[in-house]
Design a protein around this motif. Structure first.
Motif, PDB file in Angstrom:
ATOM      1  N   GLU A  17       0.833  -1.202   0.000  1.00  0.00           N
ATOM      2  CA  GLU A  17       0.000   0.000   0.000  1.00  0.00           C
ATOM      3  C   GLU A  17       0.869   1.254   0.000  1.00  0.00           C
ATOM      4  N   LEU A  18       1.919   1.243   0.819  1.00  0.00           N
ATOM      5  CA  LEU A  18       2.777   2.412   0.939  1.00  0.00           C
ATOM      6  C   LEU A  18       3.504   2.700  -0.375  1.00  0.00           C
ATOM      7  N   GLY A  40       2.718   1.339  -3.443  1.00  0.00           N
ATOM      8  CA  GLY A  40       1.792   1.445  -4.567  1.00  0.00           C
ATOM      9  C   GLY A  40       1.769   0.219  -5.448  1.00  0.00           C
ATOM     10  N   ASP A  72       1.373   7.561  -3.585  1.00  0.00           N
ATOM     11  CA  ASP A  72       2.192   6.471  -3.061  1.00  0.00           C
ATOM     12  C   ASP A  72       3.668   6.816  -3.226  1.00  0.00           C
TER      13      ASP A  72
END
Length: 398
Positions: A156-157, A159, A215
């Motif tokens: 998530e961080l 991307g 991101d």
């Protein structure tokens, strides 16, 4: 004045650490090496240190630098740039020295500030709760929890789309073999894995150039476009490093930690911060740091000349009785705990706060949800010492 030791017993102990039987439980061998001498010379000429103070010096003192990539030419790898596994590693934050390291760390470090990490707490708590829901009956803890949690967070961080993440577990494991030893056999496995990772990220970078997102990968791309601070190689190498390091170390922390808790059922998991520090100390997910000496320095009262290659056994330093009373005992409330597991100095692990937060959330949730959580069979250790962990850890929720 004390001298560097190289004797048959020390060489035998170091040799035992190159095979699976020695790597599974290296700590008795570390202890004996520490008794023999503060500094031991290995068969390949490297100096090995096993005491806490000396290991701390190696990772914090600027007189100990990362091995320049050019040194690969002198150990039989003049074509190292033709190997994706080596190119991806030796153009990343992990192995660079200032000023390149300073420039890259300043850029990437903004994603790992304490505020940004703490802002991820609600998302991590949701992921942990969802994974606990799926952890019913018997399961492999690595596949069902220890891998999907950190890969989800760092994905998530950075991307990386959720549907693409699972493939990287085996790819990263194959690529990071070069942290253990660089041989033609290892490169035959590591190179295609690194090339696959690089090709995937190159495609994702192009998509972020066309369609920016909120991101870290977009931030890397935009920094490159803004004033050319990053080359294409640097974007791809550091994206690969951040993604791999973002889940590999934390996966090992979670699996090693749970195994340690299984072995010490009487230990109460009280303060999560203190408990996680002790799990990091007791069975560190990162065991080794390698540096080269840039000027005359002392280790353990022994002079070490410039140009010497030094290997700090961080896992050994974490079990040094001169720093930690009864170091082979797990004490989740151990006071004054400062493990070396994330290194130190300018190369201190950027993702350390994130790894700690994930573990501080995960363990209380697991133990609270499954008070009868227990092994469902023997775990399988990965054949590595640099990155110590499990490939599988069967559990039963009860």
């Amino acid at each position: 004045m004390a001298e560097i030791v190289q004797n048959a017993e020390a060489l035998e102990l170091l040799d035992e650490l190159t095979v699976m039987t020695g790597r599974a439980d290296p700590y008795p061998r570390y202890a004996r090496l520490r008794e023999i001498s503060p500094v031991v010379r290995a068969a390949d000429g490297a100096l090995v240190v096993t005491g806490y103070a000396d290991c701390s010096t190696v990772v914090r003192d600027p007189r100990f630098a990362h091995l320049p990539a050019d040194m690969l030419a002198f150990i039989g790898l003049p074509d190292w740039r033709d190997h994706p596994a080596l190119l991806q590693l030796f153009t990343s934050l992990l192995t660079l020295n200032p000023p390149d390291h300073t420039r890259l760390r300043r850029l990437v470090g903004s994603a790992f500030t304490a505020r940004r990490v703490q802002a991820l707490r609600p998302a991590i708590e949701r992921m942990v709760a969802d994974l606990c829901e799926g952890l019913q009956g018997e399961a492999d803890f690595v596949d069902a929890f220890a891998f999907p949690l950190p890969v989800g967070v760092i994905g998530e961080l950075l991307g990386v789309p959720a549907g693409d993440r699972a493939q990287f577990q085996s790819l990263v494991r194959d690529w990071t073999q070069v942290l253990e030893v660089i041989t033609p056999e290892v490169l035959r496995t590591a190179d295609p894995a690194a090339a696959t990772i690089r090709a995937y990220l190159a495609d994702l970078v192009e998509r972020r150039r066309r369609e920016p997102a909120d991101d870290l990968l977009t931030a890397l791309v935009q920094a490159q476009a803004a004033d050319d601070r990053l080359t294409d190689d640097e974007v791809l190498s550091n994206a690969a490093l951040l993604f791999a390091a973002g889940f590999e170390t934390t996966t090992n922390l979670l699996a090693n930690g749970l195994s340690a808790l299984f072995a010490h059922p009487s230990q109460a998991f009280g303060d999560p911060a203190a408990a996680v520090e002790e799990l990091l100390r007791y069975d560190s997910p990162v065991q080794i740091a390698t540096r080269v000496v840039t000027e005359l320095v002392e280790l353990g009262g022994i002079p070490v000349e410039a140009g010497e290659r030094v290997v700090a056994y961080l896992g050994a330093g974490n079990r040094d009785p001169r720093r930690f009373p009864d170091p082979d005992e797990l004490r989740l409330d151990r006071p004054d705990n400062a493990p070396l597991s994330f290194g130190g100095g300018i190369h201190y692990c950027l993702g350390a706060p994130l790894a700690r937060l994930e573990a501080q959330i995960a363990f209380p949730a697991l133990l609270g949800r499954f008070p009868a959580l227990a092994p469902a069979g023997p775990g399988e250790r990965r054949d590595s010492l640099s990155l110590k962990g499990f490939t599988s850890l069967p559990v039963r929720t009860g």
